[in-house]
Design a protein around this motif. Sequence first.
Motif, short mmCIF file in Angstrom:
data_model
loop_
_atom_site.label_atom_id
_atom_site.label_comp_id
_atom_site.label_asym_id
_atom_site.label_seq_id
_atom_site.Cartn_x
_atom_site.Cartn_y
_atom_site.Cartn_z
N ARG A 89 11.85 55.49 31.00
CA ARG A 89 11.48 56.66 30.20
C ARG A 89 12.31 57.84 30.70
O ARG A 89 12.43 58.05 31.90
CB ARG A 89 9.99 56.98 30.35
CG ARG A 89 9.07 55.93 29.77
CD ARG A 89 7.61 56.30 30.04
NE ARG A 89 7.24 57.54 29.36
CZ ARG A 89 6.65 58.58 29.95
NH1 ARG A 89 6.42 58.55 31.26
NH2 ARG A 89 6.32 59.65 29.26
N ASP A 104 6.36 66.50 21.23
CA ASP A 104 5.18 66.67 22.06
C ASP A 104 5.60 67.46 23.29
O ASP A 104 6.77 67.39 23.70
CB ASP A 104 4.61 65.30 22.48
CG ASP A 104 3.09 65.24 22.39
OD1 ASP A 104 2.48 66.25 21.96
OD2 ASP A 104 2.51 64.20 22.74
N ASP A 146 -1.69 59.37 30.08
CA ASP A 146 -1.33 58.79 28.78
C ASP A 146 -1.95 59.53 27.60
O ASP A 146 -1.57 59.29 26.46
CB ASP A 146 -1.77 57.32 28.72
CG ASP A 146 -0.94 56.42 29.62
OD1 ASP A 146 0.09 56.90 30.13
OD2 ASP A 146 -1.33 55.26 29.82
N SER A 168 -0.30 63.97 26.58
CA SER A 168 0.97 64.10 25.87
C SER A 168 1.69 62.78 25.92
O SER A 168 1.51 61.99 26.86
CB SER A 168 1.83 65.20 26.51
OG SER A 168 3.13 65.23 25.94
N ASN A 169 2.53 62.53 24.93
CA ASN A 169 3.36 61.33 24.94
C ASN A 169 4.53 61.47 25.90
O ASN A 169 5.27 60.50 26.14
CB ASN A 169 3.90 61.04 23.54
CG ASN A 169 2.81 60.58 22.58
OD1 ASN A 169 1.88 59.88 22.97
ND2 ASN A 169 2.91 60.99 21.32
N LYS A 170 4.70 62.67 26.42
CA LYS A 170 5.83 62.92 27.33
C LYS A 170 5.31 63.55 28.63
O LYS A 170 5.68 64.67 28.98
CB LYS A 170 6.86 63.82 26.65
CG LYS A 170 7.52 63.17 25.44
CD LYS A 170 8.69 63.96 24.92
CE LYS A 170 8.28 65.32 24.41
NZ LYS A 170 9.43 66.07 23.86
#
Length: 386
Positions: free
Chosen positions: A47, A55, A84, A87-89
């Motif tokens: 990632r 986001d 988790d 935010s997705n980031k």
Amino acid sequence: FLRGTMPISLPLLVLLSGCSAASRYASAGDKGGSLTPIEVHEAPNDRVPTNDGSDPLVAVCIVGLVRNFVDPIVYKNLKHNFLDSISNKTFAFAVLKEYSDPLSSIQNAVKRDNKSLEKALNYVKPIRSIIYKKEEDDFVLGNYSCHYDYNSVPSNLTGVRMNWKTDMHRPGHPTYTKSFGQMKGAWDCIQQIKEVEKKHRVKFDGIFRIRTDNVWVRSPFPAKDLVKYAKKKKAILHDWDMVLFAPRKGMNYFSKFYDEWLKCKGSWPGRSVPELEWEDAAKALGYRYENTPFPQIIKRPDICSGNPMQHCFQNSANLKFRACVHALYADEIPNGLNIAKAEKYQNMMQRCGLPGDVLTSKIIPHGCPSTKKEYVSLLRGYLPAK
């Protein structure tokens, strides 16, 4: 964090199989002549941080003694209900300390060793990690030109003030190292966030600093709402010193204490207690310091230590009392709670006051425990019969 099943060895800092050293820098503590440069290790780039606008990009500093970080109740709830979900980031940064950790002396504590720590880290997957195995690898208080002075502790904090006065002749005592280590760990984390930003050419939108033993009972507000509010109000959000959140422009809030400590000569002019230092740093930077209850609670080593009922009771407006205790100690009470006794204990605290109040109160209501030992004795009745 890692793929495959190769074991992790844990020297001075966590050396991750398949991970490369992200940076090597001389800690600012070297100005005091105390530390050698440290190596920070980074997880594989499955990632990558980006500012694509989908986001908020959020950094979460997990800072402190290893403590109950290795407990599945802690790291699994941290992963699913916090990292988790906000935010997705979201990217975690871990600064963990294995020294001065009392867990090994507590009978019911989760076994903390290299294997259990490896498992917790693999689950949480921090993008960068530092593990200090020895205090002297982190800092040596005697090598700085600044030192703590108990007179800076507010006089109304009687217990804290007396502890510090008693320990003045022992500068390496945990009273000092735990307080200092908390602030130094936040500084370490900010240095890593800055390096990640530089490497990936991004800017984080918000930054959390959380403890290593927070149990996230449910998901908090989405990060986009927190970032928007904190920017608009120019606010630092906090849940005592257990959770701290700042917008990116306020990131120096987390490193301010240690930056100032390095410039200090003689007695430290601050208020010497972490909770108060965090508040002072926010105000000094022109930020509002807003109490914001987050759906988390501290996981103590076992149900009869640290009085977990007190924490659940204090958070009863934010977390349902039964759900709070069950989330914390489902591993110790798998057959369920003794609800009648739990509610009796809760009502007793509401009428008598919290254990901390008992120790300083001159007048104790009739029928109330007069010592902390009595509180613990009552608490043990909360457990189901074996």
